[in-house]
Write an enzyme that holds these catalytic residues in place. Structure first.
Site, PDB file in Angstrom:
ATOM      1  N   GLY A  73      49.339  54.237  78.296  1.00 29.65           N
ATOM      2  CA  GLY A  73      49.907  54.745  79.557  1.00 29.65           C
ATOM      3  C   GLY A  73      50.192  53.656  80.588  1.00 29.65           C
ATOM      4  N   LYS A  74      50.333  52.396  80.153  1.00 27.58           N
ATOM      5  CA  LYS A  74      50.576  51.321  81.132  1.00 27.58           C
ATOM      6  C   LYS A  74      51.944  51.485  81.793  1.00 27.58           C
ATOM      7  CE  LYS A  74      49.627  48.161  78.021  1.00 27.58           C
ATOM      8  NZ  LYS A  74      49.170  49.065  76.946  1.00 27.58           N
ATOM      9  N   THR A  75      52.957  51.823  80.979  1.00 27.87           N
ATOM     10  CA  THR A  75      54.297  52.016  81.553  1.00 27.87           C
ATOM     11  C   THR A  75      54.273  53.207  82.510  1.00 27.87           C
ATOM     12  OG1 THR A  75      55.137  51.288  79.429  1.00 27.87           O
ATOM     13  CG2 THR A  75      56.741  52.223  80.935  1.00 27.87           C
TER      14      THR A  75
ATOM     15  N   ASP B 286      37.979  51.041  50.641  1.00 27.97           N
ATOM     16  CA  ASP B 286      36.605  51.480  50.962  1.00 27.97           C
ATOM     17  C   ASP B 286      35.645  50.289  50.944  1.00 27.97           C
ATOM     18  OD1 ASP B 286      37.529  54.074  50.975  1.00 27.97           O
ATOM     19  OD2 ASP B 286      36.983  54.452  48.886  1.00 27.97           O
TER      20      ASP B 286
ATOM     21  N   PRO C  95      48.313  49.297  73.080  1.00 23.68           N
ATOM     22  CA  PRO C  95      49.588  50.009  73.217  1.00 23.68           C
ATOM     23  C   PRO C  95      49.379  51.520  73.311  1.00 23.68           C
ATOM     24  CG  PRO C  95      49.533  48.681  71.194  1.00 23.68           C
ATOM     25  CD  PRO C  95      48.200  48.564  71.823  1.00 23.68           C
TER      26      PRO C  95
ATOM     27  N   GLU D 261      37.661  61.789  46.446  1.00 17.97           N
ATOM     28  CA  GLU D 261      37.555  62.333  47.809  1.00 17.97           C
ATOM     29  C   GLU D 261      36.372  63.296  47.928  1.00 17.97           C
ATOM     30  OE1 GLU D 261      39.125  60.878  50.059  1.00 17.97           O
ATOM     31  OE2 GLU D 261      40.470  59.829  48.690  1.00 17.97           O
TER      32      GLU D 261
ATOM     33  N   HIS E 289      33.337  61.243  48.706  1.00 17.29           N
ATOM     34  CA  HIS E 289      33.259  60.889  50.138  1.00 17.29           C
ATOM     35  C   HIS E 289      32.778  62.093  50.960  1.00 17.29           C
ATOM     36  CE1 HIS E 289      35.135  56.990  49.926  1.00 17.29           C
ATOM     37  NE2 HIS E 289      36.330  57.426  49.576  1.00 17.29           N
TER      38      HIS E 289
HETATM   39  P1  ADP Z   1      51.998  51.690  77.035  1.00 16.97           P
HETATM   40  O1  ADP Z   1      52.918  51.214  78.105  1.00 16.97           O
HETATM   41  O2  ADP Z   1      50.540  51.514  77.381  1.00 16.97           O
HETATM   42  O3  ADP Z   1      52.313  51.164  75.660  1.00 16.97           O
HETATM   43  P2  ADP Z   1      53.252  54.207  77.595  1.00 16.97           P
HETATM   44  O4  ADP Z   1      52.952  54.371  79.038  1.00 16.97           O
HETATM   45  O5  ADP Z   1      54.612  53.701  77.239  1.00 16.97           O
HETATM   46  O6  ADP Z   1      52.162  53.274  76.907  1.00 16.97           O
HETATM   47  O7  ADP Z   1      52.986  55.594  76.854  1.00 16.97           O
HETATM   48  C1  ADP Z   1      53.853  56.096  75.851  1.00 16.97           C
HETATM   49  C2  ADP Z   1      53.835  57.626  75.880  1.00 16.97           C
HETATM   50  O8  ADP Z   1      52.531  58.106  75.526  1.00 16.97           O
HETATM   51  C3  ADP Z   1      54.088  58.209  77.243  1.00 16.97           C
HETATM   52  O9  ADP Z   1      55.457  58.409  77.458  1.00 16.97           O
HETATM   53  C4  ADP Z   1      53.312  59.512  77.223  1.00 16.97           C
HETATM   54  O10 ADP Z   1      54.062  60.527  76.603  1.00 16.97           O
HETATM   55  C5  ADP Z   1      52.142  59.199  76.337  1.00 16.97           C
HETATM   56  N1  ADP Z   1      50.942  58.781  77.096  1.00 16.97           N
HETATM   57  C6  ADP Z   1      50.292  57.591  76.978  1.00 16.97           C
HETATM   58  N2  ADP Z   1      49.221  57.542  77.784  1.00 16.97           N
HETATM   59  C7  ADP Z   1      49.198  58.716  78.450  1.00 16.97           C
HETATM   60  C8  ADP Z   1      48.331  59.284  79.446  1.00 16.97           C
HETATM   61  N3  ADP Z   1      47.265  58.598  79.896  1.00 16.97           N
HETATM   62  N4  ADP Z   1      48.620  60.516  79.916  1.00 16.97           N
HETATM   63  C9  ADP Z   1      49.674  61.211  79.451  1.00 16.97           C
HETATM   64  N5  ADP Z   1      50.522  60.745  78.509  1.00 16.97           N
HETATM   65  C10 ADP Z   1      50.296  59.525  78.010  1.00 16.97           C
END
Ligand code: ADP
Length: 490
Positions: free
Chosen positions: A111-113, A408, A108, A334, A337
């Site tokens: 940046g897939k979306t 730990d 998650p 701490e 560590h």
């Molecule tokens: P996923 O779909 O993989 O869960 P998202 O694409 O929804 O992740 O990313 C959520 C937010 O995180 C984005 O709106 C952006 O602000 C930031 N983000 C994630 N990956 C990138 C990236 N490669 N470059 C720039 N911003 C990113």
């Protein structure tokens, strides 16, 4: 809409006619009401995308590949696949079957979306986004109906906005596309998945509106094999956590509209954020800006960033204050560590903290010069030593241990397991699945005992340093790696 109004008008007219004829219409009204409710709650509910044309403009994406940091491999692979979509004439001429599905696989927040949105922008397509869970229903046939509607909606929205293609993004596709015959209530699930397969098979190069499905998941292993067959999702693009260069790129994108003080180094920030996703990096930039605002500062400095990294890693600071004795113990723990961290891997401690946060009472953050993907036996032993040093420091100063070391210990024994599974223990090369439990247990114990004894001795030899760090921490609550090293060298 018009059809619905005509039907409603005709029904009302018919009922009025029956009343005038002296017919008791109450049971009929009751049954019609019941059917109406069922329709409303199940069939009328649909993935909330492109549902009304007044808001159709939100189906146009402005995010481009330039707005995505790192992920160069994923971007290249995706662009190469999308070039196909752009040149439709060439496709038809050569009889190439159109690309129907691309699967983005990764954790998650990577940046897939964003990639899917950029794909829509790149191909000048409309963008519709749904989550796999929106198709999960109890009633057989409802999910399948929603899939059909989604495809219809994509075509209608594209036509309305005068586009020739649509990108449908399905997040958490494993919920909808999990292997058939395994789910509870699997009849409904199987029908939904079958409908998706049917719709994907129906996509052709001669269609007026081309549709591309982009699925996102972190669990490709859970997907039904039919989905991965050629002609469906036949491109699998890996979207990994960013490496150091990728993190620098992402951080630069998210600070481009923020005023930075001269002591902020993007290179140092990227080094400090190993293992962070793009979403976490965005959060670091935002939190740092919030901290600067709280302090009425017009520039964001490196301290704001340091606190922001800690907040994203360890959670919000808590108001809950430990007692004076507990605080002293946490400080010693701490310091243990931190001291062993610095002795075993010089220069590795980035900060030491005893301010309680939601995920820990105190913590030491260590970083490395470069991203590491391979670990040697000595390195693993050093990490185990750092993990055990907290309780051993308590033992040295107070003569007993507390419950503060359970996390730990888990961490230390996980690392001991890694040593064993990678053939670096006295058991030699082994198969992780076949090793008997008691043998594994005694091999773990042997590693931990040896490291425990070595660490205890090292701490005893540096007891004065330990107490000096604890004193520093008691006063300041948080010290940076630099302050720690200066304190140790004095
Ligand atoms: P996923 O779909 O993989 O869960 P998202 O694409 O929804 O992740 O990313 C959520 C937010 O995180 C984005 O709106 C952006 O602000 C930031 N983000 C994630 N990956 C990138 C990236 N490669 N470059 C720039 N911003 C990113």
């Amino acid at each position: 809409m018009k059809h619905k109004e005509i039907i409603a008008g005709a029904a009302a007219g018919a009922l009025l006619f029956l009343v005038l004829q002296g017919v008791d219409i109450l049971p009929m009204v009751f049954i019609i009401g019941l059917i109406g409710m069922l329709f409303y709650f199940n069939f009328a509910k649909q993935p909330n995308n492109g549902a009304n044309f007044a808001s159709a403009n939100r189906n146009i994406c402005t995010i481009s590949f330039d707005d995505i940091g790192g992920q160069e491999v994923a971007k290249n692979e995706l662009c190469e696949a999308l070039e196909f979509m752009k040149d439709n004439e060439q496709l038809k001429l050569l009889g190439i079957r159109p690309l129907k599905g691309i699967l983005l696989n990764g954790p998650p927040g990577t940046g897939k979306t964003l990639l899917a949105k950029a794909a829509a922008q790149f191909t000048n397509s409309v963008f519709l986004s749904v989550s796999g869970s929106e198709f999960v229903e109890m009633y057989v046939g409802v999910g399948a109906q929603r899939v059909r509607r989604l495809f219809e909606q994509a075509k209608k929205t594209a036509k309305y906005l005068k586009k020739s293609s649509a990108v449908i993004f399905i997040d958490e596709i494993e919920v909808l596309g999990g292997a058939r015959g395994q789910n509870n209530g699997h009849q409904e699930h199987d029908q939904t998945l079958n409908e998706l397969l049917v719709q994907m098979d129906g996509i052709s190069a001669v269609e007026e509106i081309k549709i591309l499905i982009i699925g996102a998941t972190n669990r490709v292993d859970m997907l039904d094999s039919a989905l991965l067959r050629p002609g469906r999702f036949d491109r699998l693009v890996k979207v990994d956590l960013p490496d150091k260069k990728g993190r620098m790129h992402i951080l630069r994108l998210h600070v481009r509209n923020k005023p930075l003080a001269s002591d902020v180094s993007i290179d140092a920030l990227a080094k400090d954020t190993f293992g962070f996703s793009g979403a976490q990096l965005e959060s670091v930039a935002n939190e740092a800006a919030i901290l600067a605002m709280r302090e009425n500062s017009d520039k964001i400095d490196s301290n704001h960033f340091r606190s922001a990294i800690e907040k994203v890693m360890m959670g919000e600071k808590l108001d809950r204050l430990p007692s004076k004795e507990e605080k002293h113990r946490i400080t010693v723990h701490e310091s243990g560590h931190a001291l062993i961290g610095e002795l075993r891997i010089p220069g590795s401690v980035a900060s030491v903290n005893v301010a309680s946060r939601s995920n820990a009472l105190g913590y030491v953050r260590q970083t490395q010069e470069d991203d590491m993907y391979l670990y040697t036996y000595d390195y693993m032993k050093s990490r185990i030593s750092v993990a055990l040093a907290g309780v051993l420091a308590e033992e040295l100063i107070f003569g007993n241990r507390s419950t503060g070391g359970s996390g730990d210990f888990k961490h230390a024994s996980d690392m001991a397991k890694q040593i064993i599974y990678n053939g670096m223990s006295e058991l030699g090369i082994i198969s992780a699945e076949d090793i008997p439990k008691d043998q594994l247990h005694s091999a773990i114990m042997k590693i931990l005992k040896k490291v425990e004894n070595d660490t205890r001795e090292l701490l005893m030899n540096h007891k004065i340093d330990l107490m000096r760090i604890a004193e520093l921490l008691q006063d300041k609550e948080t010290i940076s790696g630099e302050e720690l090293r200066i304190g140790l060298n004095n």
